[in-house]
Write a protein that holds these residues in place. Structure first.
Motif, short mmCIF file in Angstrom:
data_model
loop_
_atom_site.label_atom_id
_atom_site.label_comp_id
_atom_site.label_asym_id
_atom_site.label_seq_id
_atom_site.Cartn_x
_atom_site.Cartn_y
_atom_site.Cartn_z
N LEU A 83 0.85 -1.19 0.00
CA LEU A 83 0.00 0.00 0.00
C LEU A 83 0.88 1.24 0.00
O LEU A 83 1.85 1.32 0.77
CB LEU A 83 -0.88 0.02 1.25
CG LEU A 83 -1.75 1.25 1.40
CD1 LEU A 83 -2.97 1.13 0.50
CD2 LEU A 83 -2.16 1.45 2.83
N VAL A 84 0.56 2.18 -0.85
CA VAL A 84 1.28 3.45 -0.90
C VAL A 84 0.27 4.56 -0.66
O VAL A 84 -0.76 4.62 -1.32
CB VAL A 84 1.97 3.65 -2.28
CG1 VAL A 84 2.65 5.00 -2.34
CG2 VAL A 84 2.96 2.53 -2.54
N ILE A 85 0.56 5.41 0.31
CA ILE A 85 -0.30 6.56 0.58
C ILE A 85 0.28 7.76 -0.14
O ILE A 85 1.39 8.19 0.13
CB ILE A 85 -0.40 6.84 2.10
CG1 ILE A 85 -0.96 5.61 2.82
CG2 ILE A 85 -1.27 8.06 2.36
CD1 ILE A 85 -0.99 5.73 4.32
N ASN A 86 -0.48 8.30 -1.09
CA ASN A 86 -0.02 9.42 -1.88
C ASN A 86 -0.09 10.72 -1.09
O ASN A 86 -0.97 10.91 -0.26
CB ASN A 86 -0.86 9.58 -3.15
CG ASN A 86 -0.67 8.41 -4.09
OD1 ASN A 86 0.42 7.85 -4.20
ND2 ASN A 86 -1.71 8.04 -4.79
N ASN A 87 0.84 11.60 -1.39
CA ASN A 87 0.86 12.92 -0.77
C ASN A 87 -0.21 13.78 -1.44
O ASN A 87 -0.34 13.80 -2.66
CB ASN A 87 2.25 13.55 -0.96
CG ASN A 87 2.38 14.88 -0.27
OD1 ASN A 87 1.58 15.20 0.59
ND2 ASN A 87 3.36 15.64 -0.65
N PHE A 88 -0.98 14.47 -0.63
CA PHE A 88 -2.02 15.37 -1.15
C PHE A 88 -1.85 16.70 -0.46
O PHE A 88 -1.90 16.80 0.77
CB PHE A 88 -3.41 14.81 -0.87
CG PHE A 88 -4.51 15.70 -1.36
CD1 PHE A 88 -4.83 15.75 -2.70
CD2 PHE A 88 -5.21 16.49 -0.48
CE1 PHE A 88 -5.84 16.58 -3.15
CE2 PHE A 88 -6.22 17.32 -0.92
CZ PHE A 88 -6.53 17.36 -2.27
N GLN A 89 -1.64 17.73 -1.24
CA GLN A 89 -1.43 19.07 -0.67
C GLN A 89 -2.68 19.92 -0.90
O GLN A 89 -3.11 20.08 -2.04
CB GLN A 89 -0.24 19.73 -1.32
CG GLN A 89 1.05 19.00 -1.08
CD GLN A 89 2.14 19.92 -0.63
OE1 GLN A 89 2.12 21.09 -0.92
NE2 GLN A 89 3.10 19.38 0.09
N ILE A 90 -3.23 20.43 0.19
CA ILE A 90 -4.42 21.27 0.05
C ILE A 90 -4.05 22.72 -0.27
O ILE A 90 -4.87 23.47 -0.75
CB ILE A 90 -5.32 21.21 1.30
CG1 ILE A 90 -4.56 21.69 2.54
CG2 ILE A 90 -5.87 19.83 1.50
CD1 ILE A 90 -5.43 21.86 3.77
N ILE A 91 -2.82 23.09 0.02
CA ILE A 91 -2.35 24.44 -0.30
C ILE A 91 -1.21 24.31 -1.31
O ILE A 91 -0.18 23.72 -1.02
CB ILE A 91 -1.86 25.19 0.96
CG1 ILE A 91 -3.01 25.36 1.94
CG2 ILE A 91 -1.27 26.54 0.58
CD1 ILE A 91 -2.62 26.06 3.23
N LYS A 92 -1.44 24.80 -2.48
CA LYS A 92 -0.44 24.73 -3.55
C LYS A 92 0.47 25.95 -3.48
O LYS A 92 0.08 27.02 -3.04
CB LYS A 92 -1.10 24.70 -4.93
CG LYS A 92 -2.11 23.58 -5.10
CD LYS A 92 -1.45 22.26 -5.23
CE LYS A 92 -2.52 21.19 -5.49
NZ LYS A 92 -2.02 19.87 -5.41
N ASP A 93 1.71 25.77 -3.94
CA ASP A 93 2.66 26.90 -3.98
C ASP A 93 2.30 27.88 -5.06
O ASP A 93 1.74 27.66 -6.03
CB ASP A 93 4.09 26.39 -4.22
CG ASP A 93 4.61 25.66 -3.00
OD1 ASP A 93 4.16 25.97 -1.89
OD2 ASP A 93 5.47 24.79 -3.17
#
Length: 93
Positions: A83-93
């Motif tokens: 299982l791989v948990i993907n990174n999810f960013q709610i605030i983008k640069d």
């Protein structure tokens, strides 16, 4: 000062204290959850920095632990996968 005024002041003070303690317990900047902080303008760079710190200090370690637990369960179930948990960013640069 009326009893009602004292009572409302006590409730407001208690509510504020509860919000502060919840944020402290979860290691999150109050401005990230929409709580106004006295003397803070709440600019976007502060929010981005607070989010980056929260993600690094809280989210990433939790994500790692959760991934390890889920992969242990996958191994116990004798499933040949990871299982791989993907990174999810709610605030983008």
């Amino acid at each position: 000062e009326t009893t009602k005024t004292v009572w409302l002041g006590t409730i407001e003070g208690t509510a504020k204290e509860c919000k502060e303690q919840i944020c402290f317990a979860h290691s999150i900047n109050p401005s990230l959850v929409g709580i106004k902080v006295a003397g803070s303008l709440g600019n976007s760079s502060e929010l981005k920095e607070s989010y980056a710190i929260f993600e690094k200090n809280v989210i990433m370690p939790l994500r790692t632990v959760m991934g390890e637990i889920f992969n242990d369960l996958v191994d116990i179930a004798d499933i040949k996968n990871t299982l791989v948990i993907n990174n999810f960013q709610i605030i983008k640069d």
